[in-house]
Design an enzyme around this catalytic site. Sequence first.
Site, PDB file in Angstrom:
ATOM      1  N   PHE A  13      -3.819   3.620  14.407  1.00  0.00           N
ATOM      2  CA  PHE A  13      -3.888   4.718  13.460  1.00  0.00           C
ATOM      3  C   PHE A  13      -5.245   4.128  12.280  1.00  0.00           C
ATOM      4  CE2 PHE A  13      -0.805   8.010  13.307  1.00  0.00           C
ATOM      5  CZ  PHE A  13       0.040   7.585  14.281  1.00  0.00           C
ATOM      6  N   LYS A  20       7.470 -17.731 -11.016  1.00  0.00           N
ATOM      7  CA  LYS A  20       7.147 -16.491 -11.682  1.00  0.00           C
ATOM      8  C   LYS A  20       5.818 -16.764 -12.651  1.00  0.00           C
ATOM      9  CE  LYS A  20       8.353 -12.507 -14.395  1.00  0.00           C
ATOM     10  NZ  LYS A  20       9.249 -12.025 -15.497  1.00  0.00           N
ATOM     11  N   ASN A  47       0.903  -1.131  -0.021  1.00  0.00           N
ATOM     12  CA  ASN A  47       0.148   0.002  -0.056  1.00  0.00           C
ATOM     13  C   ASN A  47       0.840   1.333   0.039  1.00  0.00           C
ATOM     14  OD1 ASN A  47       0.459   0.706   2.884  1.00  0.00           O
ATOM     15  ND2 ASN A  47      -0.287  -1.068   3.252  1.00  0.00           N
TER      16      ASN A  47
END
Length: 388
Positions: A318, A285, A206
């Site tokens: 928070f 991958k 984020n």
Amino acid sequence: MKKRILLGITSGIAIYKILDLCSRLVKENYELEIIMTENATKMVSPLVFETIGRCKVHTDMFHKGHHGEVEHIELGKRADIFVIAPTTVNTLAKIANGIGDNLLTSTVLAYDKPIVLALSANTNMMENPATLSNIKVLEERGFQFIEPKTGLLACNTIGRGRLAEPFEIFERIEDYFETKDLKGKKILVTAGPTKEDIDPVRFITNRSSGKMGFAIAKNAYQRGAEVVLIYGNTSLEPPIGPEAIKISNNEQLKSEIEERFDSIDCLIMAAAPCDFRVENYSIDKIKTKDKLILNLIENEDILKYFGKRKTNQKIIGFAAETFDLLENAKKKLISKNCDYIVANDVSSEKSGFDVDDNKVSIICKDNIYDLPLLPKKEVAKKVLDLLL
Ligand SMILES: Cc1cc2nc3c(=O)[nH]c(=O)nc-3n(C[C@H](O)[C@H](O)[C@H](O)COP(=O)(O)O)c2cc1C
């Protein structure tokens, strides 16, 4: 009132770094007075320091224009802190032996508070038994040292002797002025985003930068607390001082907190853990294709977990929200059993993620404190004031 810094400058090659230090100090509203040794003025003109430091540079004990003021006495009296950077091993030796043969060393002799010395020299000069013994003598007399670092030196050798970076000297000065009102407290601060891997080369994360948590950890340390900082996926360097532990994903974040939770007084969760992780991590991958659908599953709520588990610890959480800020933050306060929630609106470009300022409201059971837009450093102070 502005704090006055008396800065002594001697003729070490790292003298150029002190311009950066002066610039930082001026920006942060400190008032400077500078004394340069004669040899230092042969390396950089006093005019440069006068301009960057916006102050007078004193060089001569016996200059014309004295008006009844004994400079080497008065300079020290006016100072709140006396720092000598860089300190050559020559000036170090003079100080250790009580020699006052120039304005700087005489001012040192007349100064009656602790003096901070930032040493730098070629490794052999630094490790010379005479230098080592001078350091020992001065440590015993209460002088404080900003240790030289190991690295590539101006003489093109690698070794110990590099002057600490300007930001480090700056931080030591800031530390000096903070009241130690959090002494005896053990504070765990988390900062930055976690990341959850998709495959060996990709991950989700984020936009948290870690700046807010870093500012809190730094201020708590400066105020005398014992601080552990657990931080996630950020490119920023953690502040100097707190023990810093880098983690990657939510699981690691939780386990590092768990290890310390019983022995702390306060947990400040400024980190932004990923709410989701991919259901099936791919060991290989994932090949490029037209469309890729990832199944995301909810991560455990770490704040809620420690809120339930707490005994005497204070927990400050928070809440980054884009709408119904206060309402959502109040719900979070209760559902996560926090003592305080610091709510910030991250929809504004001026505050929140990855910027230096923040506009927050601090919420507890009975009150809401709305703070104006402030530098994160100032928000950090307000958050830590809650622990007093
Ligand atoms: C180019 C140059 C770089 C120097 N760098 C250093 C240094 O980093 N540390 C040090 O202790 N001395 C260094 N010296 C030696 C000092 O300048 C010398 O010992 C001088 O007498 C110190 O005077 P001061 O302490 O009054 O400034 C350097 C000298 C020169 C010419």
